[in-house]
Design a protein around this motif. Structure first.
Motif, PDB file in Angstrom:
ATOM      1  N   ILE A 155       0.878  -1.191   0.000  1.00  0.00           N
ATOM      2  CA  ILE A 155       0.000   0.000   0.000  1.00  0.00           C
ATOM      3  C   ILE A 155       0.908   1.231   0.000  1.00  0.00           C
ATOM      4  CG2 ILE A 155      -1.804   1.239   1.293  1.00  0.00           C
ATOM      5  CD1 ILE A 155      -2.025  -1.935   2.438  1.00  0.00           C
ATOM      6  N   PRO A 157       1.853   5.594  -0.999  1.00  0.00           N
ATOM      7  CA  PRO A 157       1.371   6.985  -0.988  1.00  0.00           C
ATOM      8  C   PRO A 157       1.517   7.642  -2.360  1.00  0.00           C
ATOM      9  CG  PRO A 157       3.620   6.937  -0.228  1.00  0.00           C
ATOM     10  CD  PRO A 157       3.282   5.524  -0.632  1.00  0.00           C
ATOM     11  N   LYS A 182      -2.165  -1.715  -3.756  1.00  0.00           N
ATOM     12  CA  LYS A 182      -3.095  -0.601  -3.952  1.00  0.00           C
ATOM     13  C   LYS A 182      -2.327   0.705  -3.856  1.00  0.00           C
ATOM     14  CE  LYS A 182      -5.314   1.872  -1.212  1.00  0.00           C
ATOM     15  NZ  LYS A 182      -5.045   3.165  -1.894  1.00  0.00           N
ATOM     16  N   PRO A 183      -2.225   1.432  -4.979  1.00  0.00           N
ATOM     17  CA  PRO A 183      -1.567   2.734  -4.927  1.00  0.00           C
ATOM     18  C   PRO A 183      -2.506   3.778  -4.330  1.00  0.00           C
ATOM     19  CG  PRO A 183      -2.340   2.295  -7.149  1.00  0.00           C
ATOM     20  CD  PRO A 183      -2.706   1.089  -6.322  1.00  0.00           C
ATOM     21  N   ALA A 184      -1.974   4.963  -4.056  1.00  0.00           N
ATOM     22  CA  ALA A 184      -2.781   6.040  -3.479  1.00  0.00           C
ATOM     23  C   ALA A 184      -3.843   6.499  -4.481  1.00  0.00           C
ATOM     24  CB  ALA A 184      -1.882   7.211  -3.118  1.00  0.00           C
ATOM     25  N   ARG A 215     -10.526   6.927  -1.814  1.00  0.00           N
ATOM     26  CA  ARG A 215     -10.236   6.938  -0.377  1.00  0.00           C
ATOM     27  C   ARG A 215     -11.287   6.124   0.378  1.00  0.00           C
ATOM     28  NH1 ARG A 215      -5.561   8.957   1.974  1.00  0.00           N
ATOM     29  NH2 ARG A 215      -5.917   9.419   4.124  1.00  0.00           N
ATOM     30  N   VAL A 219     -10.550   1.657   2.271  1.00  0.00           N
ATOM     31  CA  VAL A 219     -10.632   1.105   3.629  1.00  0.00           C
ATOM     32  C   VAL A 219     -11.150  -0.344   3.605  1.00  0.00           C
ATOM     33  CG1 VAL A 219     -11.552   1.464   5.944  1.00  0.00           C
ATOM     34  CG2 VAL A 219     -10.864   3.433   4.567  1.00  0.00           C
ATOM     35  N   VAL A 222      -8.581  -2.696   1.563  1.00  0.00           N
ATOM     36  CA  VAL A 222      -7.366  -3.070   2.292  1.00  0.00           C
ATOM     37  C   VAL A 222      -7.727  -3.947   3.501  1.00  0.00           C
ATOM     38  CG1 VAL A 222      -5.439  -2.152   3.658  1.00  0.00           C
ATOM     39  CG2 VAL A 222      -6.019  -1.110   1.451  1.00  0.00           C
ATOM     40  N   TYR A 245      -2.959   1.762  12.380  1.00  0.00           N
ATOM     41  CA  TYR A 245      -4.229   1.087  12.109  1.00  0.00           C
ATOM     42  C   TYR A 245      -3.967  -0.259  11.402  1.00  0.00           C
ATOM     43  CZ  TYR A 245      -8.141  -0.035   8.980  1.00  0.00           C
ATOM     44  OH  TYR A 245      -9.092  -0.700   8.261  1.00  0.00           O
TER      45      TYR A 245
HETATM   46  P1  ADP Z   1      -1.271  10.608   3.013  1.00  0.00           P
HETATM   47  O1  ADP Z   1      -1.675  11.466   4.165  1.00  0.00           O
HETATM   48  O2  ADP Z   1       0.085  10.892   2.484  1.00  0.00           O
HETATM   49  O3  ADP Z   1      -2.316  10.471   1.948  1.00  0.00           O
HETATM   50  P2  ADP Z   1      -2.036   8.066   4.060  1.00  0.00           P
HETATM   51  O4  ADP Z   1      -1.366   7.277   5.117  1.00  0.00           O
HETATM   52  O5  ADP Z   1      -3.371   8.630   4.371  1.00  0.00           O
HETATM   53  O6  ADP Z   1      -1.008   9.187   3.644  1.00  0.00           O
HETATM   54  O7  ADP Z   1      -2.178   7.214   2.733  1.00  0.00           O
HETATM   55  C1  ADP Z   1      -1.192   6.313   2.283  1.00  0.00           C
HETATM   56  C2  ADP Z   1      -1.865   5.130   1.626  1.00  0.00           C
HETATM   57  O8  ADP Z   1      -2.696   4.475   2.597  1.00  0.00           O
HETATM   58  C3  ADP Z   1      -2.786   5.473   0.452  1.00  0.00           C
HETATM   59  O9  ADP Z   1      -2.689   4.445  -0.509  1.00  0.00           O
HETATM   60  C4  ADP Z   1      -4.153   5.486   1.097  1.00  0.00           C
HETATM   61  O10 ADP Z   1      -5.201   5.187   0.190  1.00  0.00           O
HETATM   62  C5  ADP Z   1      -4.013   4.363   2.100  1.00  0.00           C
HETATM   63  N1  ADP Z   1      -4.947   4.479   3.229  1.00  0.00           N
HETATM   64  C6  ADP Z   1      -5.258   5.596   3.928  1.00  0.00           C
HETATM   65  N2  ADP Z   1      -6.128   5.311   4.918  1.00  0.00           N
HETATM   66  C7  ADP Z   1      -6.364   3.974   4.852  1.00  0.00           C
HETATM   67  C8  ADP Z   1      -7.164   3.062   5.613  1.00  0.00           C
HETATM   68  N3  ADP Z   1      -7.887   3.447   6.654  1.00  0.00           N
HETATM   69  N4  ADP Z   1      -7.162   1.770   5.249  1.00  0.00           N
HETATM   70  C9  ADP Z   1      -6.413   1.362   4.234  1.00  0.00           C
HETATM   71  N5  ADP Z   1      -5.629   2.146   3.476  1.00  0.00           N
HETATM   72  C10 ADP Z   1      -5.593   3.449   3.778  1.00  0.00           C
END
Ligand code: ADP
Length: 490
Positions: A155, A157, A182-184, A215, A219, A222, A245
């Motif tokens: 996973i 960013p 899974k990319p951002a 977004r 959740v 993942v 988390y």
């Molecule tokens: P940023 O603040 O840089 O976006 P995040 O930690 O929120 O950093 O996001 C990094 C990665 O984690 C992204 O791929 C995002 O989609 C994923 N992500 C964020 N929140 C969750 C979550 N609750 N469950 C699973 N993946 C998540």
């Protein structure tokens, strides 16, 4: 078969599961936009638990054959992937700039950087040695071998849409693991393009699977991996709250974890430093990707006697940085990734100014360029009561804190739950030795601002996470040790 693609040929907007491009089970899509203009680039498949499960099913089917492939066979596939990345460096670099916003030179640089991990781990694949343990009892032979952990969920960013995922996929595939990823949501296109090239390079169906998700759907998608006992490892780069988390949620199936989380990097300038070198090192480390990296200095501590001089030298260089969209060849800083990011930067600067910080350069949004641009900024008289001292700003802002002696600088530098990168400038060899030992960080730059290398172990301590990416240690996170004890040999 074509191996060199235009950027438009590389844009894929479906999931890649079991060697095929597929839409989401739900049929839903989400928009990916250009941060420079806000324009929609394309609508990408929005995955949820059903797509995540399909990816795991494919990875599970593909695992036995990939695990049993000869290391040099896996290496050959990775080398072909590496070659395709280099051949398509311009198109990939443009795609990174398009969806992430960094100037093209930086986007292309990221391609070469990400590709260097693929070449590195291709070679490392052929060097996964075990041990023959010195004999302890007659008639018994003991040894240790290393095996792939199994299915890896990656996973990543948005700030390095190619390098972050390449340096997870490459060691996983080298070790003999299969991958679901899974990319951002802000930047899925580069990762999908990379997977397209991996397929062209001969990565077998099911070995590498990637789903995109908004977004909201990220959740449950993942979570499906976190709760599936077939997924044996999570490798994550992102924020500390999300890392925690993932650790909590995957605890029931006790997965192996690599977490590369937030930093709050200190950068210390001692009075015996070469100030010109320190200014240049700070520019390199701070303004890469417009300040949107987890190793960017977030707090700059300058010794009192050189404080004003250093601030003046720095402010002159920072004020001259060119802010422009990535399409402008002279751009040195592009737009920030999204409205959330720019709001946080403005909030940090406004908070600091309201608490007495002096603006030496920048200090404002550049609305004439668009809604996501912020002027590179230097703030003097920063203090520990300001938000930017304890939270990562993740933007082009340098706060200058003042200190009087070495012990005070070290205390301030370590006064954070984070411990990823740290930097200091000094020409005193005894001081260098002391400071290196006392900084609580996974990475220390000593009179150097550019630390990235595939040959180096990248990772943090404290709440910046655990695990190392790159270097001879980088495969360890994807392998488990099996101890063999053979008796009856007398
Ligand atoms: P940023 O603040 O840089 O976006 P995040 O930690 O929120 O950093 O996001 C990094 C990665 O984690 C992204 O791929 C995002 O989609 C994923 N992500 C964020 N929140 C969750 C979550 N609750 N469950 C699973 N993946 C998540």
């Amino acid at each position: 078969m074509a191996t060199k693609f235009d950027m438009s040929d590389l844009i894929r907007n479906d999931h890649f599961i079991d060697g095929k491009w597929v839409a989401s089970a739900s049929g839903k899509r989400f928009d990916v936009t250009n941060p420079a203009t806000g324009e929609v680039i394309t609508a990408v498949a929005d995955g949820n638990e059903a797509d995540a499960r399909a990816a795991t099913d494919a990875a599970a089917r593909a695992f036995p054959a990939w695990r049993d492939a000869l290391p040099k066979e896996r290496a050959a596939v990775l080398h072909r992937w590496h070659a395709l990345m280099l051949e398509n460096a311009d198109a990939l670099g443009r795609l990174i700039s398009l969806e992430q916003g960094k100037p093209f030179a930086e986007g292309r640089g990221e391609v070469l950087y990400g590709a260097s991990y693929v070449a590195w781990f291709a070679d490392e694949a052929t060097r996964i040695y075990g041990d023959l343990i010195p004999q302890q009892q007659r008639g018994k032979r003991m040894s240790a071998v290393r095996e792939p952990v199994g299915i890896v969920a990656a996973i990543t960013p948005w700030n390095f849409p190619l390098a972050m995922i390449a340096r997870k996929i490459a060691p996983a595939l080298a070790a003999g693991c299969t991958v679901v990823g899974k990319p951002a949501e802000d930047t899925p296109l580069t990762a999908l393009a990379l997977v397209h090239l991996a397929h062209e390079a001969g990565v077998p169906p099911g070995v590498l699977n990637l789903i995109a998700a908004s977004r909201e759907n990220a959740v449950p998608a993942v979570a499906e991996w976190l709760h599936d006992s077939r997924v044996r490892k999570i490798t994550f780069t992102g924020s500390t709250p999300v890392g925690k988390y993932l650790a909590r949620e995957s605890a029931d199936t006790l997965k192996k974890l690599s977490l590369e989380l937030g930093g709050n990097a200190p950068f210390i300038v001692f009075d015996d430093a070469d100030l010109a070198a320190a200014v240049s090192g700070l520019l390199v480390s701070k303004f890469r990707n417009g300040g949107q990296t987890c190793v960017c200095p977030n707090r700059v501590y300058v010794q009192s006697s050189v404080y004003e001089k250093f601030g003046d030298m720095l402010a002159k260089r920072v004020a001259a940085l060119k802010v422009a969209p990535a399409t402008d060849p002279s751009a040195e800083i592009g737009p920030m990734i999204n409205a959330r990011a720019i709001d946080k930067i403005a909030r940090h600067v406004d908070d600091a100014v309201s608490k007495g910080a002096r603006v030496l350069a920048g200090g404002k949004r550049l609305t004439a360029l668009g809604s996501n641009y912020y002027a590179p900024t230097v703030l003097a008289d920063a203090t520990s009561t300001m938000q930017l001292s304890c939270e990562e700003t993740f933007g082009p802002v340098v706060p200058l804190f003042r200190f009087d002696d070495e012990a005070q600088a070290i205390r301030a530098a370590n006064d954070t739950p984070f411990g990823l990168a740290s930097y200091f400038y000094s020409q005193d060899i005894r001081r260098i030795d002391r400071v290196v030992r006392r900084l609580e960080a996974g990475i220390v730059g000593i009179n150097e601002g550019a630390l990235a290398s595939e040959a180096a172990p990248f990772g943090g301590v404290k709440e910046s996470g655990y695990g190392r990416e790159g270097s001879k240690y980088g495969l360890d996170d994807y392998l488990s040790i099996k101890y063999l004890c053979q008796g009856g040999l007398e």
